[in-house]
Each structure stands twice: as structure tokens, then as C-alpha cells.
Design a protein around this motif. Structure first.
Motif, PDB file in Angstrom:
ATOM      1  N   SER A   7       0.847  -1.193   0.000  1.00 24.85           N
ATOM      2  CA  SER A   7       0.000   0.000   0.000  1.00 24.85           C
ATOM      3  C   SER A   7       0.882   1.243   0.000  1.00 24.85           C
ATOM      4  CB  SER A   7      -0.911   0.015   1.228  1.00 24.85           C
ATOM      5  OG  SER A   7      -1.821  -1.068   1.200  1.00 24.85           O
ATOM      6  N   ILE A   8       0.777   2.029  -1.067  1.00 30.95           N
ATOM      7  CA  ILE A   8       1.551   3.259  -1.198  1.00 30.95           C
ATOM      8  C   ILE A   8       0.813   4.395  -0.489  1.00 30.95           C
ATOM      9  CG2 ILE A   8       2.381   5.006  -2.817  1.00 30.95           C
ATOM     10  CD1 ILE A   8       2.743   2.699  -4.851  1.00 30.95           C
ATOM     11  N   ILE A   9       1.560   5.153   0.311  1.00 26.55           N
ATOM     12  CA  ILE A   9       1.020   6.325   1.002  1.00 26.55           C
ATOM     13  C   ILE A   9       1.901   7.517   0.661  1.00 26.55           C
ATOM     14  CG2 ILE A   9       0.426   7.356   3.226  1.00 26.55           C
ATOM     15  CD1 ILE A   9       0.458   4.402   4.329  1.00 26.55           C
ATOM     16  N   GLY A  10       1.336   8.546   0.096  1.00 23.87           N
ATOM     17  CA  GLY A  10       2.087   9.763  -0.196  1.00 23.87           C
ATOM     18  C   GLY A  10       2.024  10.726   0.970  1.00 23.87           C
ATOM     19  N   MET A  11       3.179  11.258   1.354  1.00 23.36           N
ATOM     20  CA  MET A  11       3.248  12.202   2.479  1.00 23.36           C
ATOM     21  C   MET A  11       3.995  13.454   2.013  1.00 23.36           C
ATOM     22  SD  MET A  11       2.106  12.401   5.492  1.00 23.36           S
ATOM     23  CE  MET A  11       2.301  13.326   7.015  1.00 23.36           C
ATOM     24  N   PRO A  12       3.268  14.436   1.463  1.00 23.14           N
ATOM     25  CA  PRO A  12       3.899  15.619   0.867  1.00 23.14           C
ATOM     26  C   PRO A  12       4.316  16.667   1.902  1.00 23.14           C
ATOM     27  CG  PRO A  12       1.535  15.763   0.624  1.00 23.14           C
ATOM     28  CD  PRO A  12       1.802  14.438   1.281  1.00 23.14           C
ATOM     29  N   MET A  13       5.168  16.249   2.805  1.00 19.94           N
ATOM     30  CA  MET A  13       5.612  17.101   3.918  1.00 19.94           C
ATOM     31  C   MET A  13       6.832  17.924   3.520  1.00 19.94           C
ATOM     32  SD  MET A  13       5.313  17.708   7.347  1.00 19.94           S
ATOM     33  CE  MET A  13       4.898  16.261   8.331  1.00 19.94           C
ATOM     34  N   ASP A  14       6.744  19.232   3.702  1.00 16.89           N
ATOM     35  CA  ASP A  14       7.950  20.058   3.529  1.00 16.89           C
ATOM     36  C   ASP A  14       8.118  21.042   4.674  1.00 16.89           C
ATOM     37  OD1 ASP A  14       6.002  21.927   2.934  1.00 16.89           O
ATOM     38  OD2 ASP A  14       7.017  22.724   1.163  1.00 16.89           O
ATOM     39  N   LEU A  15       7.467  20.743   5.805  1.00 21.15           N
ATOM     40  CA  LEU A  15       7.572  21.609   6.979  1.00 21.15           C
ATOM     41  C   LEU A  15       8.763  21.261   7.859  1.00 21.15           C
ATOM     42  CD1 LEU A  15       3.808  21.553   7.977  1.00 21.15           C
ATOM     43  CD2 LEU A  15       5.026  23.467   6.932  1.00 21.15           C
ATOM     44  N   GLY A  16       9.341  20.064   7.655  1.00 17.13           N
ATOM     45  CA  GLY A  16      10.406  19.601   8.525  1.00 17.13           C
ATOM     46  C   GLY A  16      11.796  20.010   8.105  1.00 17.13           C
ATOM     47  N   GLN A  17      11.909  20.753   6.999  1.00 14.01           N
ATOM     48  CA  GLN A  17      13.228  21.160   6.521  1.00 14.01           C
ATOM     49  C   GLN A  17      13.159  22.564   5.944  1.00 14.01           C
ATOM     50  OE1 GLN A  17      13.594  21.178   2.688  1.00 14.01           O
ATOM     51  NE2 GLN A  17      11.409  21.307   3.173  1.00 14.01           N
ATOM     52  N   GLY A  18      14.277  23.058   5.445  1.00 16.25           N
ATOM     53  CA  GLY A  18      14.348  24.467   5.105  1.00 16.25           C
ATOM     54  C   GLY A  18      14.281  24.823   3.629  1.00 16.25           C
ATOM     55  N   ARG A  19      14.205  23.832   2.726  1.00 23.33           N
ATOM     56  CA  ARG A  19      14.206  24.142   1.296  1.00 23.33           C
ATOM     57  C   ARG A  19      12.916  23.636   0.675  1.00 23.33           C
ATOM     58  NH1 ARG A  19      20.026  22.694  -1.273  1.00 23.33           N
ATOM     59  NH2 ARG A  19      19.350  24.262  -2.771  1.00 23.33           N
ATOM     60  N   ARG A  20      12.212  24.509  -0.008  1.00 23.64           N
ATOM     61  CA  ARG A  20      10.902  24.169  -0.545  1.00 23.64           C
ATOM     62  C   ARG A  20      11.027  23.190  -1.719  1.00 23.64           C
ATOM     63  NH1 ARG A  20       6.714  27.346   0.600  1.00 23.64           N
ATOM     64  NH2 ARG A  20       5.633  25.447  -0.012  1.00 23.64           N
ATOM     65  N   GLY A  21       9.950  22.461  -1.961  1.00 25.29           N
ATOM     66  CA  GLY A  21       9.884  21.579  -3.123  1.00 25.29           C
ATOM     67  C   GLY A  21       9.761  20.114  -2.802  1.00 25.29           C
ATOM     68  N   ALA A  80       0.733   8.079  11.097  1.00 27.61           N
ATOM     69  CA  ALA A  80       0.836   6.902  11.965  1.00 27.61           C
ATOM     70  C   ALA A  80      -0.450   6.092  11.928  1.00 27.61           C
ATOM     71  CB  ALA A  80       1.158   7.334  13.393  1.00 27.61           C
ATOM     72  N   GLU A  81      -1.584   6.766  11.981  1.00 34.98           N
ATOM     73  CA  GLU A  81      -2.872   6.073  11.952  1.00 34.98           C
ATOM     74  C   GLU A  81      -3.081   5.374  10.611  1.00 34.98           C
ATOM     75  OE1 GLU A  81      -6.425   4.476  12.950  1.00 34.98           O
ATOM     76  OE2 GLU A  81      -4.949   5.409  14.274  1.00 34.98           O
ATOM     77  N   THR A  82      -2.727   6.041   9.526  1.00 38.57           N
ATOM     78  CA  THR A  82      -2.890   5.448   8.193  1.00 38.57           C
ATOM     79  C   THR A  82      -1.995   4.232   8.016  1.00 38.57           C
ATOM     80  OG1 THR A  82      -3.423   7.635   7.290  1.00 38.57           O
ATOM     81  CG2 THR A  82      -2.806   5.920   5.709  1.00 38.57           C
ATOM     82  N   VAL A  83      -0.743   4.351   8.437  1.00 32.19           N
ATOM     83  CA  VAL A  83       0.198   3.232   8.344  1.00 32.19           C
ATOM     84  C   VAL A  83      -0.283   2.062   9.199  1.00 32.19           C
ATOM     85  CG1 VAL A  83       2.539   2.480   8.982  1.00 32.19           C
ATOM     86  CG2 VAL A  83       2.208   4.630   7.739  1.00 32.19           C
ATOM     87  N   SER A  84      -0.750   2.361  10.388  1.00 35.54           N
ATOM     88  CA  SER A  84      -1.242   1.311  11.272  1.00 35.54           C
ATOM     89  C   SER A  84      -2.406   0.553  10.638  1.00 35.54           C
ATOM     90  CB  SER A  84      -1.675   1.925  12.612  1.00 35.54           C
ATOM     91  OG  SER A  84      -2.190   0.935  13.479  1.00 35.54           O
ATOM     92  N   GLN A  85      -3.312   1.272   9.998  1.00 36.75           N
ATOM     93  CA  GLN A  85      -4.441   0.630   9.335  1.00 36.75           C
ATOM     94  C   GLN A  85      -3.977  -0.286   8.201  1.00 36.75           C
ATOM     95  OE1 GLN A  85      -6.909   3.937   8.165  1.00 36.75           O
ATOM     96  NE2 GLN A  85      -7.589   4.349  10.260  1.00 36.75           N
ATOM     97  N   VAL A  86      -2.942   0.141   7.498  1.00 33.72           N
ATOM     98  CA  VAL A  86      -2.390  -0.694   6.419  1.00 33.72           C
ATOM     99  C   VAL A  86      -1.829  -1.992   6.992  1.00 33.72           C
ATOM    100  CG1 VAL A  86      -0.493  -0.856   4.746  1.00 33.72           C
ATOM    101  CG2 VAL A  86      -1.924   1.198   4.813  1.00 33.72           C
ATOM    102  N   VAL A  87      -1.072  -1.897   8.080  1.00 34.72           N
ATOM    103  CA  VAL A  87      -0.504  -3.086   8.719  1.00 34.72           C
ATOM    104  C   VAL A  87      -1.618  -4.006   9.227  1.00 34.72           C
ATOM    105  CG1 VAL A  87       0.982  -3.946  10.567  1.00 34.72           C
ATOM    106  CG2 VAL A  87       1.614  -1.853   9.346  1.00 34.72           C
ATOM    107  N   GLU A  88      -2.658  -3.424   9.798  1.00 34.12           N
ATOM    108  CA  GLU A  88      -3.778  -4.217  10.304  1.00 34.12           C
ATOM    109  C   GLU A  88      -4.467  -5.005   9.193  1.00 34.12           C
ATOM    110  OE1 GLU A  88      -6.189  -1.322  12.230  1.00 34.12           O
ATOM    111  OE2 GLU A  88      -5.017  -1.347  14.088  1.00 34.12           O
ATOM    112  N   ARG A  89      -4.407  -4.472   7.983  1.00 34.12           N
ATOM    113  CA  ARG A  89      -5.001  -5.164   6.829  1.00 34.12           C
ATOM    114  C   ARG A  89      -4.071  -6.218   6.242  1.00 34.12           C
ATOM    115  NH1 ARG A  89      -5.613  -0.847   2.809  1.00 34.12           N
ATOM    116  NH2 ARG A  89      -6.421  -2.517   1.498  1.00 34.12           N
ATOM    117  N   GLY A  90      -2.911  -6.401   6.867  1.00 36.99           N
ATOM    118  CA  GLY A  90      -1.967  -7.402   6.394  1.00 36.99           C
ATOM    119  C   GLY A  90      -1.181  -6.977   5.178  1.00 36.99           C
ATOM    120  N   ARG A  91      -1.046  -5.659   4.983  1.00 41.94           N
ATOM    121  CA  ARG A  91      -0.343  -5.141   3.818  1.00 41.94           C
ATOM    122  C   ARG A  91       0.958  -4.466   4.232  1.00 41.94           C
ATOM    123  NH1 ARG A  91      -3.645  -5.315  -0.746  1.00 41.94           N
ATOM    124  NH2 ARG A  91      -2.184  -3.941  -1.835  1.00 41.94           N
TER     125      ARG A  91
END
Length: 300
Positions: A7-21, A80-91
Motif C-alpha cells: 500500500s503506497i502512502i504519499g506524504m507531501p511534507m515540507d515543513l520539517g526542513q528548510g528548502r521548498r519543493g 501513523a494512523e494510516t500506516v497502522s491501518q495498512v498493517v492491520e489489513r496485512g499489507r
């Protein structure tokens, strides 16, 4: 290699670092045909799309030593909740980043399903800083520390528990830039680090054999957290914090091939692809190529 339910999960986070993109990283990886590559290898693949992440323009930095703390913490809780649900589904959860702060959420979602999780941290950096030791205040440099239970409570308690992993079950591979506070924490906790010195001296095959022995000893799952800046900038120019003298493209393929042969991975994330800084989507293409090797692709 046994066929996996991915199961692919996209996480478009750019708040944790200093360069945009880097928020466009998941799209760049998808554009490089990640799903097609995994399907060609015989795996069952679903794409759950991207999780919502606020933009820096809609957020305020309240603490320069913990930039966008509230927003990063909330986004990681959702991951974390999304990943946990994926694991619970056996994926098998496969997360596309986004900056490396997302590992706080990924590991929180995975570790709750394992009594003793092993972690391979493939990265030029240690990401073992805290509010007190970070030179930048960027949370992508604190994610492994938080997973170990060290740092601000909002990060450490992601998923409602801590710690997620034990220091004896972690290996860092490709490390070549550490801040003083990170070095101290490594010594204090006894974390095994394979710097570029070890890779040059021992060779990648021996490093991976030793790493696999460490992360699979008395563990019941293994997570791969692969930051594309672990590779040399010549191979992966599209990263926010490039460090010269990194792991080569071929060494990285060997590392992933050895992992595939060991068949120990239960989750993975590929992070810090920044198409704004890239050349013709080269870094995302490398990410997909390494993914292929990690999921069983062979030359012959």
C-alpha cells in the motif's frame, strides 16, 4: 521473493526542513512509475493517495528551535494512523516523502504492531538531534531521536506511546555528517553506525551482512527508512541537504538486493526527493530503481 501486498502512502511534507519543493516528492516518485515497477515484479499494489499537509504559508513558526512543531506533529499522527491501518489489513506500508520528519509517523504506525522493531536508517545524516542540539531547528533532523524516545513530547509521543525502537535494533548506513549532539547520543546509546569510512573499508556487502544481523536479531519486523541524500549528489542531485562523498548508485542497488534476498523488510519509506532541485527527475528515478531492487528485481 515472495509477492507482497503493498500500500503506497504519499506524504507531501515540507515543513520539517528548510528548502521548498520536497512536498512534490511523492508526485515525482509516482511520475517515475513506481507503481508500475512494483506491479511488474508481481506484487499487489494499491495507491492510497496523499495525506493532507498544511503549507508553510498557512502556518506560523512559534519556536525557531522546533520549526512548525504543531503542524509536523499533527501530520505525523495522521500518517501513523494510516500506516497502522495498512498493517492491520496485512499489507506492506510503502511511504513516499516528503522530508524525513515523516519517519516519526511511519515508525509510530508500524512499531505498535511489533514487539521489537528493527530499523535500517540509510542516510547521510543521523537525524538524532533535539531541540537543544539542532543547529537549524528543522524537525527532519530529529526524527530518529524522537523514535528512540528522545526529544519534545509532541514528537516522542506520536501514536500515543514511546519509545518506538531500541538503540540496539538500529543501524545507520552511509552516515557522513553528524552534529556534536548526535555524536554524543550515538555514544551514549551505543547505536551501530556504518559511516562512509566503513563502507569504503569493508565494502557494501559486508556492511549489509552485519547490518541485517543486527536489525534481525531478536526482532519481529524491520523498517527501511531511505533518505535519497544517503547517495552521492552526483547520482541524486534532487535533495535538500546534499553531502558529497556518498554511497554510489551501484552500491545502493547491492544494498537493496541483499535486503531483498534476506526478505526481512516489513515496511519502508523513501524520502527527501525534491524535484525543484533535481535534474530531469533523476533522483525520483533512482528512488524507483532502488525500490525495484528492494522488492526483488534482479539483473538476471
Amino acid at each position: 521473493m515472495e509477492k507482497k501486498l503493498i500500500s503506497i502512502i504519499g506524504m507531501p511534507m515540507d515543513l520539517g526542513q528548510g528548502r521548498r519543493g520536497v512536498d512534490m516528492g511523492p508526485s515525482a516518485i509516482r511520475y517515475a512509475a513506481a507503481q508500475d515497477e512494483l506491479i511488474r515484479l508481481g506484487h499487489d499494489v494499491e495507491d492510497l493517495g496523499n495525506l493532507p499537509v498544511p503549507s508553510p504559508e498557512s502556518s506560523i513558526i512559534e519556536n525557531q528551535n522546533l520549526k512548525y512543531l504543531k503542524e509536523v506533529a499533527e501530520a505525523c499522527e495522521q500518517l501513523a494512523e494510516t500506516v497502522s491501518q495498512v498493517v492491520e489489513r496485512g499489507r506492506f506500508p510503502l511511504v513516499f516523502g516528503g522530508d524525513h520528519s515523516i519517519a516519526i509517523g511511519t515508525i509510530a504506525g508500524v512499531a505498535k504492531h511489533y514487539k521489537n522493531l528493527g530499523v535500517i536508517w540509510y542516510d547521510a545524516h543521523g537525524d538524532l538531534n533535539t531541540e537543544e542540539t539542532s543547529p537549524s531547528g528543522n524537525i527532519h533532523g530529529m526524527s530518529l531521536a524522537a523514535s528512540l524516545g528522545v526529544g519534545h513530547p509532541s514528537l516522542v509521543q506520536c501514536g500515543g506511546y514511546a519509545p518506538k525502537v531500541r538503540p540496539e535494533n538500529i543501524v545507520l548506513i552511509g552516515t557522513r555528517e553528524l552534529d556534536p549532539g548526535e555524536k554524543e547520543l550515538i555514544r551514549q546509546l551505543g547505536i551501530r553506525v556504518f559511516t562512509m569510512h566503513e563502507i569504503d573499508r569493508l565494502g557494501m556487502a559486508r556492511v549489509m551482512d552485519e547490518a541485517i544481523h543486527i536489525v534481525s536479531k531478536d526482532t519481529d519486523g524491520v523498517h527501511l527508512s531511505l533518505d535519497l541524500d544517503g547517495l552521492d549528489p552526483k547520482d541524486c542531485p534532487g535533495v535538500g541537504t546534499p553531502v558529497p562523498g556518498g554511497i554510489s548508485y551501484r552500491e545502493s542497488h547491492l544494498a537493496m538486493e541483499i535486503l531483498a534476498e534476506a526478505n526481512i523488510l516489513t515496511s519502508a519509506e523513501f524520502v527527501e526527493v525534491n524535484p525543484i532541485l533535481d535534474q530531469a527527475n533523476q533522483t525520483a528515478k533512482v528512488a524507483v530503481a532502488l525500490m525495484g531492487s528492494a522488492f526483488g528485481k534482479k539483473i538476471l
